[in-house]
Design an enzyme around this catalytic site. Sequence first.
Site, PDB file in Angstrom:
ATOM      1  N   ASN A  43     -17.241   6.333 -64.397  1.00 35.80           N
ATOM      2  CA  ASN A  43     -18.517   5.648 -64.633  1.00 35.80           C
ATOM      3  C   ASN A  43     -19.568   6.637 -65.117  1.00 35.80           C
ATOM      4  O   ASN A  43     -19.592   7.804 -64.716  1.00 35.80           O
ATOM      5  CB  ASN A  43     -18.988   4.863 -63.407  1.00 35.80           C
ATOM      6  N   GLU A  45     -23.596   6.724 -65.561  1.00 28.54           N
ATOM      7  CA  GLU A  45     -24.859   6.024 -65.273  1.00 28.54           C
ATOM      8  C   GLU A  45     -25.973   6.510 -66.184  1.00 28.54           C
ATOM      9  O   GLU A  45     -25.859   7.541 -66.849  1.00 28.54           O
ATOM     10  CB  GLU A  45     -25.208   6.210 -63.793  1.00 28.54           C
ATOM     11  N   CYS A  54     -19.219   1.216 -66.640  1.00 29.45           N
ATOM     12  CA  CYS A  54     -18.226   1.356 -65.572  1.00 29.45           C
ATOM     13  C   CYS A  54     -17.010   2.145 -66.080  1.00 29.45           C
ATOM     14  O   CYS A  54     -16.714   2.166 -67.280  1.00 29.45           O
ATOM     15  CB  CYS A  54     -17.732  -0.010 -65.118  1.00 29.45           C
ATOM     16  N   GLU A  56     -13.878   1.463 -65.872  1.00 31.82           N
ATOM     17  CA  GLU A  56     -12.855   0.646 -66.537  1.00 31.82           C
ATOM     18  C   GLU A  56     -13.167   0.478 -68.022  1.00 31.82           C
ATOM     19  O   GLU A  56     -12.296   0.581 -68.888  1.00 31.82           O
ATOM     20  CB  GLU A  56     -12.767  -0.751 -65.906  1.00 31.82           C
ATOM     21  N   CYS A  87     -16.067  -5.091 -61.741  1.00 27.34           N
ATOM     22  CA  CYS A  87     -17.232  -5.988 -61.800  1.00 27.34           C
ATOM     23  C   CYS A  87     -16.959  -7.107 -62.810  1.00 27.34           C
ATOM     24  O   CYS A  87     -15.964  -7.076 -63.553  1.00 27.34           O
ATOM     25  CB  CYS A  87     -18.485  -5.198 -62.172  1.00 27.34           C
TER      26      CYS A  87
END
Length: 130
Positions: A43, A45, A54, A56, A87
């Site tokens: 991830n 940010e 994210c 993934e 998510c």
Amino acid sequence: MSEYDALIAAASKVRENAHAKFSNFKVGAALRSPSGKVFTGCNIENATYGLTLCAERVAIFKAISEGERRFDSIVVVTDTDALTPPCGACRQIIWEFCGDIPVVLANLKGKVEVLGMSQLFPKPFDSSNL
Ligand code: THU
């Protein structure tokens, strides 16, 4: 030993690269193609929060950008007792690019759970709806 051990190890390793200075919640993902190639992501940010990517999606977009189009499993690793499912945004992306693959949730203590994408995302919107 499981068929996912190498993928779990790859996701655990890339998790260390997570740029998670706002949540301190580090995630690693690893994606495998039928030819055995592995693509990883962590991830990343952002100070605006909403631009965060994210693990993934980073792994999938790296793979797509490298020309890979077929995938047979994805692993998500966190350092939490309760395993971390993808998510909603990632479920959409996993579904569109990978279809009904096994989603392997794992933590650093060796806990593992395997779920099918159609279990996680039972009534998807995709190109068949267009
Ligand atoms: N995150 C992921 O990378 N993957 C998930 O499956 C769940 C959430 C990230 C996004 C954000 O950087 C942090 O975890 C906290 O939500």
